[in-house]
Design a protein around this motif. Structure first.
Motif, PDB file in Angstrom:
ATOM      1  N   VAL B  57       2.700   1.829 -10.482  1.00 35.50           N
ATOM      2  CA  VAL B  57       1.395   1.415  -9.954  1.00 35.50           C
ATOM      3  C   VAL B  57       0.961  -0.001 -10.356  1.00 35.50           C
ATOM      4  O   VAL B  57       0.477  -0.759  -9.517  1.00 35.50           O
ATOM      5  CB  VAL B  57       0.309   2.468 -10.299  1.00 35.50           C
ATOM      6  CG1 VAL B  57      -1.087   1.883 -10.252  1.00 35.50           C
ATOM      7  CG2 VAL B  57       0.406   3.632  -9.321  1.00 35.50           C
ATOM      8  N   PRO B  58       1.145  -0.420 -11.628  1.00 33.09           N
ATOM      9  CA  PRO B  58       0.696  -1.777 -11.960  1.00 33.09           C
ATOM     10  C   PRO B  58       1.425  -2.876 -11.175  1.00 33.09           C
ATOM     11  O   PRO B  58       0.949  -4.011 -11.119  1.00 33.09           O
ATOM     12  CB  PRO B  58       0.989  -1.911 -13.459  1.00 33.09           C
ATOM     13  CG  PRO B  58       1.310  -0.568 -13.942  1.00 33.09           C
ATOM     14  CD  PRO B  58       1.693   0.282 -12.784  1.00 33.09           C
ATOM     15  N   TRP B  59       2.589  -2.548 -10.598  1.00 33.38           N
ATOM     16  CA  TRP B  59       3.348  -3.576  -9.875  1.00 33.38           C
ATOM     17  C   TRP B  59       2.954  -3.669  -8.403  1.00 33.38           C
ATOM     18  O   TRP B  59       3.409  -4.572  -7.696  1.00 33.38           O
ATOM     19  CB  TRP B  59       4.852  -3.302  -9.982  1.00 33.38           C
ATOM     20  CG  TRP B  59       5.332  -3.330 -11.394  1.00 33.38           C
ATOM     21  CD1 TRP B  59       5.518  -2.254 -12.220  1.00 33.38           C
ATOM     22  CD2 TRP B  59       5.663  -4.481 -12.176  1.00 33.38           C
ATOM     23  NE1 TRP B  59       5.947  -2.665 -13.456  1.00 33.38           N
ATOM     24  CE2 TRP B  59       6.045  -4.028 -13.465  1.00 33.38           C
ATOM     25  CE3 TRP B  59       5.665  -5.864 -11.923  1.00 33.38           C
ATOM     26  CZ2 TRP B  59       6.423  -4.894 -14.488  1.00 33.38           C
ATOM     27  CZ3 TRP B  59       6.061  -6.717 -12.941  1.00 33.38           C
ATOM     28  CH2 TRP B  59       6.427  -6.242 -14.192  1.00 33.38           C
ATOM     29  N   LEU B  60       2.127  -2.733  -7.923  1.00 36.16           N
ATOM     30  CA  LEU B  60       1.716  -2.782  -6.517  1.00 36.16           C
ATOM     31  C   LEU B  60       0.793  -3.973  -6.277  1.00 36.16           C
ATOM     32  O   LEU B  60       0.014  -4.357  -7.142  1.00 36.16           O
ATOM     33  CB  LEU B  60       0.971  -1.497  -6.142  1.00 36.16           C
ATOM     34  CG  LEU B  60       1.761  -0.192  -6.207  1.00 36.16           C
ATOM     35  CD1 LEU B  60       0.873   0.961  -5.792  1.00 36.16           C
ATOM     36  CD2 LEU B  60       2.983  -0.271  -5.310  1.00 36.16           C
ATOM     37  N   ASP B  63      -3.642  -7.316  -1.021  1.00 38.63           N
ATOM     38  CA  ASP B  63      -4.447  -8.483  -0.679  1.00 38.63           C
ATOM     39  C   ASP B  63      -4.169  -9.663  -1.618  1.00 38.63           C
ATOM     40  O   ASP B  63      -5.071 -10.416  -1.983  1.00 38.63           O
ATOM     41  CB  ASP B  63      -5.937  -8.111  -0.790  1.00 38.63           C
ATOM     42  CG  ASP B  63      -6.656  -8.461   0.499  1.00 38.63           C
ATOM     43  OD1 ASP B  63      -5.977  -8.965   1.415  1.00 38.63           O
ATOM     44  OD2 ASP B  63      -7.876  -8.242   0.583  1.00 38.63           O
ATOM     45  N   GLY B  64      -2.905  -9.786  -2.044  1.00 36.68           N
ATOM     46  CA  GLY B  64      -2.546 -10.936  -2.867  1.00 36.68           C
ATOM     47  C   GLY B  64      -2.861 -10.794  -4.338  1.00 36.68           C
ATOM     48  O   GLY B  64      -2.644 -11.723  -5.112  1.00 36.68           O
ATOM     49  N   ARG B  65      -3.404  -9.643  -4.767  1.00 38.49           N
ATOM     50  CA  ARG B  65      -3.621  -9.446  -6.202  1.00 38.49           C
ATOM     51  C   ARG B  65      -3.112  -8.060  -6.600  1.00 38.49           C
ATOM     52  O   ARG B  65      -2.790  -7.245  -5.751  1.00 38.49           O
ATOM     53  CB  ARG B  65      -5.104  -9.593  -6.554  1.00 38.49           C
ATOM     54  CG  ARG B  65      -5.987  -8.620  -5.785  1.00 38.49           C
ATOM     55  CD  ARG B  65      -7.324  -8.406  -6.438  1.00 38.49           C
ATOM     56  NE  ARG B  65      -8.187  -7.628  -5.576  1.00 38.49           N
ATOM     57  CZ  ARG B  65      -8.116  -6.313  -5.426  1.00 38.49           C
ATOM     58  NH1 ARG B  65      -7.215  -5.618  -6.085  1.00 38.49           N
ATOM     59  NH2 ARG B  65      -8.928  -5.669  -4.619  1.00 38.49           N
ATOM     60  N   GLN B  66      -3.044  -7.834  -7.906  1.00 43.03           N
ATOM     61  CA  GLN B  66      -2.593  -6.529  -8.404  1.00 43.03           C
ATOM     62  C   GLN B  66      -3.492  -5.432  -7.845  1.00 43.03           C
ATOM     63  O   GLN B  66      -4.717  -5.497  -7.972  1.00 43.03           O
ATOM     64  CB  GLN B  66      -2.615  -6.545  -9.934  1.00 43.03           C
ATOM     65  CG  GLN B  66      -1.924  -5.356 -10.550  1.00 43.03           C
ATOM     66  CD  GLN B  66      -1.739  -5.530 -12.050  1.00 43.03           C
ATOM     67  OE1 GLN B  66      -1.526  -6.633 -12.546  1.00 43.03           O
ATOM     68  NE2 GLN B  66      -1.821  -4.447 -12.795  1.00 43.03           N
ATOM     69  N   ALA B  67      -2.887  -4.408  -7.239  1.00 43.45           N
ATOM     70  CA  ALA B  67      -3.676  -3.388  -6.537  1.00 43.45           C
ATOM     71  C   ALA B  67      -4.565  -2.591  -7.475  1.00 43.45           C
ATOM     72  O   ALA B  67      -5.726  -2.341  -7.184  1.00 43.45           O
ATOM     73  CB  ALA B  67      -2.751  -2.461  -5.762  1.00 43.45           C
ATOM     74  N   PHE B 176       1.178   0.044 -20.104  1.00 48.16           N
ATOM     75  CA  PHE B 176      -0.224   0.381 -20.393  1.00 48.16           C
ATOM     76  C   PHE B 176      -1.087  -0.880 -20.408  1.00 48.16           C
ATOM     77  O   PHE B 176      -2.130  -0.934 -19.756  1.00 48.16           O
ATOM     78  CB  PHE B 176      -0.290   1.094 -21.753  1.00 48.16           C
ATOM     79  CG  PHE B 176      -1.681   1.408 -22.212  1.00 48.16           C
ATOM     80  CD1 PHE B 176      -2.415   2.425 -21.610  1.00 48.16           C
ATOM     81  CD2 PHE B 176      -2.267   0.688 -23.245  1.00 48.16           C
ATOM     82  CE1 PHE B 176      -3.693   2.728 -22.028  1.00 48.16           C
ATOM     83  CE2 PHE B 176      -3.555   0.986 -23.669  1.00 48.16           C
ATOM     84  CZ  PHE B 176      -4.269   1.998 -23.064  1.00 48.16           C
ATOM     85  N   VAL B 177      -0.636  -1.907 -21.115  1.00 53.57           N
ATOM     86  CA  VAL B 177      -1.407  -3.148 -21.160  1.00 53.57           C
ATOM     87  C   VAL B 177      -1.453  -3.797 -19.776  1.00 53.57           C
ATOM     88  O   VAL B 177      -2.432  -4.445 -19.418  1.00 53.57           O
ATOM     89  CB  VAL B 177      -0.840  -4.109 -22.236  1.00 53.57           C
ATOM     90  CG1 VAL B 177      -1.569  -5.434 -22.239  1.00 53.57           C
ATOM     91  CG2 VAL B 177      -0.950  -3.469 -23.610  1.00 53.57           C
TER      92      VAL B 177
END
Lengths: 90, 471
Positions: B57-60, B63-67, B176-177
């Motif tokens: 999920v953190p890599w999704l 709109d050009g930013r982390q989801a 996590f971070v």
């Protein structure tokens, strides 16, 4: 701590774990209400990043809750168990 | 650590003392035997699904930013197309209440499904056990290895296992971070050894917690530390799904040849192979009845079904059932407790969904100038100065029209022509209100500021302020 029958490590976990959970909730509530950038401690602006203040705040909450927990453990055990017949004297 | 024995009452202890001894005795390490079957497959599916979500999920990108970015340093929570601000704290509170109620609802209906398949403790422990099995071998090999004195081979195997555990835990801490600071940037700085001290602290803290909980503590977290394990019994009733051994069918237990007829030997279906005990991650014997330590992982069901099949007996000596079903009564899925939990839960979810959808992504704060209560202009008008803090919580820039109501004859003055606030920004605008003294009815009057986006009339808010005069 007072009661020799309970291993020290277990007492530590019994205090540190609930105080950790309390600190998570407390810092969540506190920092939702207050922006670290607006905080002034002892009359001085804090020159630490927000992430740093969050971390310090969380650790302080943890410390405070843990101190309270160790206090409870100390008083509860010394008072309740000292009078039981098989209480081991140190 | 087994200090309890120093009192010398171990042999003659009352049941209470025996329980106490059990609680405070040094923990014996549990070696859960690997298990195959329907429920084991479901759990593996759970592990892959949930860990997959956690690590991906953190890599999704959206709109050009982390989801999904709970941007603590910037005090904004981005979750796909919505951005939450500290002002939206109420939504988080409602979300947590909903999650709690959902747990109540699910527990009443199907028992500790959460513990067995979805709890992070279970999921990470499964992953750590898998690594352990790959390195040390099966249950028997692990026990042998632990029993032997330290030698080069044992050291090598143990070191490999802990290295893999620590690497996996470190990746977990890093992820996590990554939920709280942009993960791509975090990764680049990690590779360049430029992580900040606080980020480093949290990667290590969370990584260490994972290593400790999933590698070392395991079932002890469920038995001694988990609050849910303590109170879940309160949600149980006679219709709740539990895992149970059927004593009427199994007893009297005893070993026998495969060809033997149990009826002739006077035995029940349980062949006392103890596989159900060996596979149990919390080390209990399910045949002793429903126990607080049981996390409903169904490993014993898989193990027993396998044995029953080999013996040519019916499956389901240990199975999902309810107390009512075991007593031959009807099980009621729909009952007052379940209906009430469901109604409260649906009410909160609907209220939450409605308020998120209809939420106005615009905030206005009115701050009076503290230096001066009021001042008189050269034209003889009474003037109050305010700072307006405008918070554009929308994901695009807007220009706004400012108005003022509630006071007759009031004039609004600003130094700038247009109020424009970029997406996700807070900006301050000084504003002066002037009014003729004869229009003032009291020393203090209420004035209402209205703010409306010029390109979207749905975006409007109003905020009260105080106007002070000589009175």
């Amino acid at each position: 701590m007072a009661d020799k029958r309970i291993p020290g490590i277990q007492k530590c976990i019994a205090v540190l774990w609930p105080s950790f959970l309390t600190a998570v909730v407390a810092s969540g509530l506190f920092f939702s209400a207050f922006d670290p950038d607006d905080l002034v401690a002892f009359g001085a602006d804090l020159e630490i990043s927000r992430l740093g203040i969050y971390t310090i705040g969380f650790l302080l909450f943890w410390l405070v809750a843990a101190v309270s927990g160790f206090g409870t453990l100390y008083f509860a055990i010394t008072n309740c168990l000292r009078n039981t017949p098989d209480y081991p004297e140190s | 650590m087994g200090a309890r024995n120093t009192t010398g009452s171990a042999k003659t202890g009352s049941p209470d003392e025996q329980v106490e001894q059990l609680l405070y005795a040094r923990q014996e390490k549990i070696y859960p035997r690997e298990v195959h079957g329907l429920f084991a497959r479901l759990r593996v599916l759970g592990v892959f699904g949930l860990l997959g979500i956690y690590y991906l999920v953190p890599w999704l990108v959206w709109d050009g930013r982390q989801a999904v970015l709970l941007d603590l340093p910037a005090r904004k929570f981005h979750i796909f197309f919505v951005t939450f601000w500290p002002q939206d704290f109420i939504y988080l509170a409602a979300l947590l209440i909903t999650a709690g109620l959902m747990l109540f609802f699910v527990t009443a209906l199907v028992g500790r499904i959460w513990c067995g398949y979805a709890c992070p403790q279970t999921v990470w422990t499964e992953a750590f056990l898998w690594i352990e099995r790959k390195v040390e071998g099966n249950r028997m090999h692990q026990q042998k290895l632990d029993a032997m004195p330290m030698n080069a081979r044992k050291l090598r195997i143990k070191a490999t296992k802990h290295f893999l555990w620590l690497a996996f835990a470190a990746w977990t801490g890093f992820t996590f971070v990554g939920y709280f600071t942009p993960i791509v940037d975090l990764g680049q700085r990690l590779l360049a050894f430029e992580l900040g001290p606080w980020e480093t602290f949290w990667v290590i803290f969370y990584g260490f917690a994972t290593y400790g909980n999933a590698g070392w503590m395991r079932e002890q977290v469920c038995k001694y530390m988990c609050p849910y394990a303590r109170f879940q019994g309160a949600m149980f009733d006679r219709d709740t799904l539990i895992i149970s051994y059927l004593p009427e069918r199994g007893e009297p237990r005893g070993s026998r040849k495969r060809s033997a007829d149990p009826a002739e030997l006077g035995l029940g279906d349980c062949i006392d192979c103890t596989l159900c005990v060996q596979v149990c991650p919390t080390g209990i014997d399910i045949r002793n009845g429903l126990q607080y330590e049981c996390i409903a992982c169904s490993a014993c069901i898989d193990a027993c079904d396998d044995v029953m099949e080999k013996m040519g007996y019916r499956k389901g000596l240990i199975k999902y059932t309810t107390e009512n079903a075991m007593e031959g009564k009807q099980t009621h899925m729909i009952r007052a407790r379940v209906v009430i939990y469901a109604i409260i839960m649906l009410a909160i979810i609907s209220a939450l969904a409605y308020s998120v959808v209809t939420r106005t992504p615009l905030g206005l704060d009115v701050i009076r100038d503290r230096n001066q209560l009021y001042r008189e202009t050269v034209e003889g008008l009474i003037e109050n100065v305010y700072i307006l803090k405008i918070l554009n919580m929308d994901n695009r820039e807007h220009t706004y029209r400012l108005g003022v109501q509630g006071m007759p004859g009031v004039e609004l003055h600003m130094d700038i022509k247009t109020i424009r606030v970029p997406a996700g920004e807070v900006m301050e605008f000084p504003v002066r209100l002037r009014v003729d003294e004869s229009d003032l009815e009291a020393r203090s009057s209420t004035v209402i500021f209205t703010l409306e986006a010029t390109d979207a009339s749905a975006l409007q808010v109003q905020q009260e302020g105080r106007f002070l005069g000589p009175g």
